[in-house]
Design an enzyme around this catalytic site. Sequence first.
Site, PDB file in Angstrom:
ATOM      1  N   ASN A 190       0.797  -1.091  -0.198  1.00  0.00           N
ATOM      2  CA  ASN A 190      -0.074   0.183   0.084  1.00  0.00           C
ATOM      3  C   ASN A 190       0.834   1.278   0.018  1.00  0.00           C
ATOM      4  OD1 ASN A 190      -2.421  -1.727   0.826  1.00  0.00           O
ATOM      5  ND2 ASN A 190      -1.217  -2.093   2.489  1.00  0.00           N
ATOM      6  N   THR A 191       0.508   2.243  -0.827  1.00  0.00           N
ATOM      7  CA  THR A 191       1.215   3.610  -0.831  1.00  0.00           C
ATOM      8  C   THR A 191       0.455   4.429  -1.219  1.00  0.00           C
ATOM      9  OG1 THR A 191       3.385   2.430  -1.126  1.00  0.00           O
ATOM     10  CG2 THR A 191       3.204   4.882  -1.866  1.00  0.00           C
TER      11      THR A 191
END
Length: 307
Positions: free
Chosen positions: A226-227
Amino acid sequence: MTAFDGPALEFNFPEMKVGIAEYEEGPTGCTVFHFPKGVSTAVDIRGGSVGASETGYGWYHAICFAGGSLYGLEAALGVRAELLALQDYSINWENIPLVSGAIIWDWRGRNNAIYPDMQLGRAALRAARSGVFALGPRGAGRSANVGGGSGLGVRESSGQGAAFRQIGRTRIALFTVVNALGAIVNREGQVVRGNLDPSTGNRLHLRDRVHRRSGKSTRSIPSRENTTLTLVVTNRKLDAGSLHQLAKQVHSSMAQAIQPFHTQFDGDILYAVTTNEVTTKTLDEFDIGFIASELAWDAVLTSFSEG
């Protein structure tokens, strides 16, 4: 592929060009922000799983957001190579293009190893133009998705979003690629993307993470892929300290729109840049920070399409 139909934000920022390029067979892509005259830059890095290159300079000519996880940092090398070509391969010290890259993991839901490489980075820079930014699953956000943090719902597609405001001579723009563990929350506190419970069709809130089944509490372990990548751009002159504070303030504010945010499973990074064109007393630094934070929420809400 460098030309796209669909929703887009039109904005007025002559000193910046934006280009996107995608490999449809991925699908994956990159988004390049080009500042021909260069920009003063501050970088705010948070979360537990960040992937970025060359974040230590205070001055850049381009910033490249890309899919492909760490492999996607190759796209930033392509941007640098294309900038070298644009300056007739001048190798003077003063002409070395400064380019930073930041990536998201976008292999969830696809089973190939295609990533944004040097050729795609070069193509995105060649396609860069002023005043238009494609919204939704485009560029670096081509295969982005959100909302695995509840432990109950399923992730949903997202993408890249943007917002712009001009007050007098002062311009502020916000661009973001949302590939977060958290879900997207509107200004009424409702989850509007992510955490979709397939059994009910409802979107779950973070408070619903602990779920009771058969009298037992069950939790799933969140994924680490996730980012959220974000860029704040203004033409207001700011010194280094003020620019760093702007980066921290806006990045913190995004926890309103993405819940949860900056977790150990996210690799969030925000660039705050200024073209240093305008000095005005109409807006002070407090105003700039507040407006940019409001734009950040607006931008997150434009990163996905309803339905």
